[in-house]
Design an enzyme around this catalytic site. Structure first.
Site, PDB file in Angstrom:
ATOM      1  N   ASN A  30       3.510   4.499  -4.187  1.00 24.15           N
ATOM      2  CA  ASN A  30       3.708   5.470  -5.290  1.00 24.15           C
ATOM      3  C   ASN A  30       4.603   6.646  -4.915  1.00 24.15           C
ATOM      4  O   ASN A  30       4.830   7.536  -5.734  1.00 24.15           O
ATOM      5  CB  ASN A  30       2.360   5.970  -5.816  1.00 24.15           C
ATOM      6  CG  ASN A  30       1.543   6.683  -4.762  1.00 24.15           C
ATOM      7  OD1 ASN A  30       1.948   6.769  -3.592  1.00 24.15           O
ATOM      8  ND2 ASN A  30       0.382   7.188  -5.140  1.00 24.15           N
ATOM      9  N   SER A  31       5.114   6.667  -3.685  1.00 27.71           N
ATOM     10  CA  SER A  31       6.009   7.764  -3.282  1.00 27.71           C
ATOM     11  C   SER A  31       6.764   7.366  -2.021  1.00 27.71           C
ATOM     12  O   SER A  31       6.438   6.374  -1.366  1.00 27.71           O
ATOM     13  CB  SER A  31       5.215   9.057  -3.020  1.00 27.71           C
ATOM     14  OG  SER A  31       4.365   8.900  -1.890  1.00 27.71           O
ATOM     15  N   GLY A  32       7.783   8.162  -1.681  1.00 29.62           N
ATOM     16  CA  GLY A  32       8.506   7.990  -0.421  1.00 29.62           C
ATOM     17  C   GLY A  32       9.073   6.602  -0.206  1.00 29.62           C
ATOM     18  O   GLY A  32       9.572   5.940  -1.126  1.00 29.62           O
ATOM     19  N   TYR A  83      -1.510  10.678  15.509  1.00 29.35           N
ATOM     20  CA  TYR A  83      -0.524   9.904  14.757  1.00 29.35           C
ATOM     21  C   TYR A  83       0.148   8.859  15.656  1.00 29.35           C
ATOM     22  O   TYR A  83       0.220   7.680  15.313  1.00 29.35           O
ATOM     23  CB  TYR A  83       0.533  10.833  14.162  1.00 29.35           C
ATOM     24  CG  TYR A  83       1.561  10.123  13.306  1.00 29.35           C
ATOM     25  CD1 TYR A  83       1.240   9.696  12.024  1.00 29.35           C
ATOM     26  CD2 TYR A  83       2.836   9.860  13.792  1.00 29.35           C
ATOM     27  CE1 TYR A  83       2.170   9.025  11.240  1.00 29.35           C
ATOM     28  CE2 TYR A  83       3.780   9.194  13.009  1.00 29.35           C
ATOM     29  CZ  TYR A  83       3.439   8.775  11.735  1.00 29.35           C
ATOM     30  OH  TYR A  83       4.356   8.110  10.959  1.00 29.35           O
ATOM     31  N   THR A 121       0.856  -1.195   0.000  1.00 31.33           N
ATOM     32  CA  THR A 121       0.000   0.000   0.000  1.00 31.33           C
ATOM     33  C   THR A 121       0.893   1.247   0.000  1.00 31.33           C
ATOM     34  O   THR A 121       1.967   1.249   0.601  1.00 31.33           O
ATOM     35  CB  THR A 121      -0.924   0.040   1.237  1.00 31.33           C
ATOM     36  OG1 THR A 121      -0.131   0.136   2.433  1.00 31.33           O
ATOM     37  CG2 THR A 121      -1.813  -1.197   1.307  1.00 31.33           C
ATOM     38  N   GLY A 122       0.447   2.278  -0.692  1.00 27.86           N
ATOM     39  CA  GLY A 122       1.204   3.528  -0.706  1.00 27.86           C
ATOM     40  C   GLY A 122       2.567   3.392  -1.364  1.00 27.86           C
ATOM     41  O   GLY A 122       3.529   4.009  -0.931  1.00 27.86           O
TER      42      GLY A 122
END
Length: 274
Positions: free
Chosen positions: A12-14, A163, A9-10
């Site tokens: 697409n960056s970092g 967070y 998941t996620g």
């Protein structure tokens, strides 16, 4: 990693993009789970330039449990096996927001969406064992607490508190999963990648983003722990561990509270209607 399928998941960056790239370079078949966007298209294109196996994205909005269910269904329709699931995506909105299902956004995306996705893919992971579940948390989980009354929103929202609490949820979930799946061939580990400058701070003021960019480490360094946990053959049977920048470390004492872990699990089951 040749012949291994990785779902992230996620990616697409970092940290997620670097992780996906490193694993693709090692021969893994990488499947992303990201929102459709130009950024995602560019990530898929970039990954395909280094991957020997075609990289695709399965669309998802992690702020919608229905979308997460559709994501799992899409994956299971397309693929019959999964070797590594990486729960990587995370958000850090400065103002209180809510998911489509009415949960506080950080709890909903950082924890609940990944809790649901993992559970929906567990049978597939078990059939294909040995397999691995890797959850990206943060050392800030040590400042967190499980505030059950805040799942639908905080009376006084402080983004860092929300967070920290969501990252503690990640740790409790990962360690409880390890216990519940002991002996099944499915391992579950959780990590702190380091203080990394990533897209998670995109909603913060530009000056704060600038300072973070100067002080924090690069995503390339931050991805090392995830890549290690996904690919190191010597870690195939390691489970129920917390890693800080590739080093085995003790998590918060709350992480070892079995009653709390079980309570969060059962509440999460109820909240996502499993």
């Amino acid at each position: 990693m040749r012949g291994k399928r990785v779902f992230i998941t996620g990616g697409n960056s970092g940290i997620g993009l670097v992780t996906a790239s490193e694993l693709a370079k090692r021969g893994a078949e990488v499947v992303l789970a990201c929102k459709p966007s130009k950024k995602t298209d560019l990530a898929v294109s970039s990954l395909n330039s280094v991957s020997s196996v075609p990289v695709i994205n399965l669309e998802v909005d992690l702020a919608s449990l229905e979308s997460v269910r559709n994501l799992a269904a899409q994956f299971l329709e397309k693929f019959d096996s999964l070797d590594v699931l990486i729960n990587n995506a995370g958000i850090f909105p400065p103002k209180q927001k809510f998911t489509e299902d009415g949960f506080e956004m950080q709890f909903g995306v950082n924890h609940l969406a990944h809790f649901l996705l993992t559970n929906l893919l567990l049978d597939c992971l078990e059939r294909n064992s040995p397999s691995r579940v890797i959850t990206v948390s943060s050392m800030l989980h040590k400042k967190g607490e499980i505030a059950f009354e805040s799942f639908r929103g905080y009376e006084k929202y402080v983004s860092s508190v929300a967070y920290n609490n969501s990252k503690l949820c990640n740790v409790l979930f990962a360690l409880e999963l390890a216990d519940r799946k002991a002996g099944s061939g499915v391992t579950s580990n959780v990590l702190h990648p380091g203080a990394v400058s990533t897209d998670i701070v995109r909603d913060l003021p530009w000056i704060v983003r600038k300072i973070i960019g100067m002080l924090f480490m690069s995503p390339e360094k931050g991805a090392k722990t995830t890549v290690m946990l996904a690919s190191d053959p010597t870690l195939e049977k390691q489970t129920g561990n917390y890693y800080n920048q590739t080093k085995l470390e003790e998590c918060s004492p709350l992480g070892h509270d079995r009653e709390l872990r079980n309570l969060l699990w059962e509440q999460s089951v109820e909240l996502v209607n499993l």
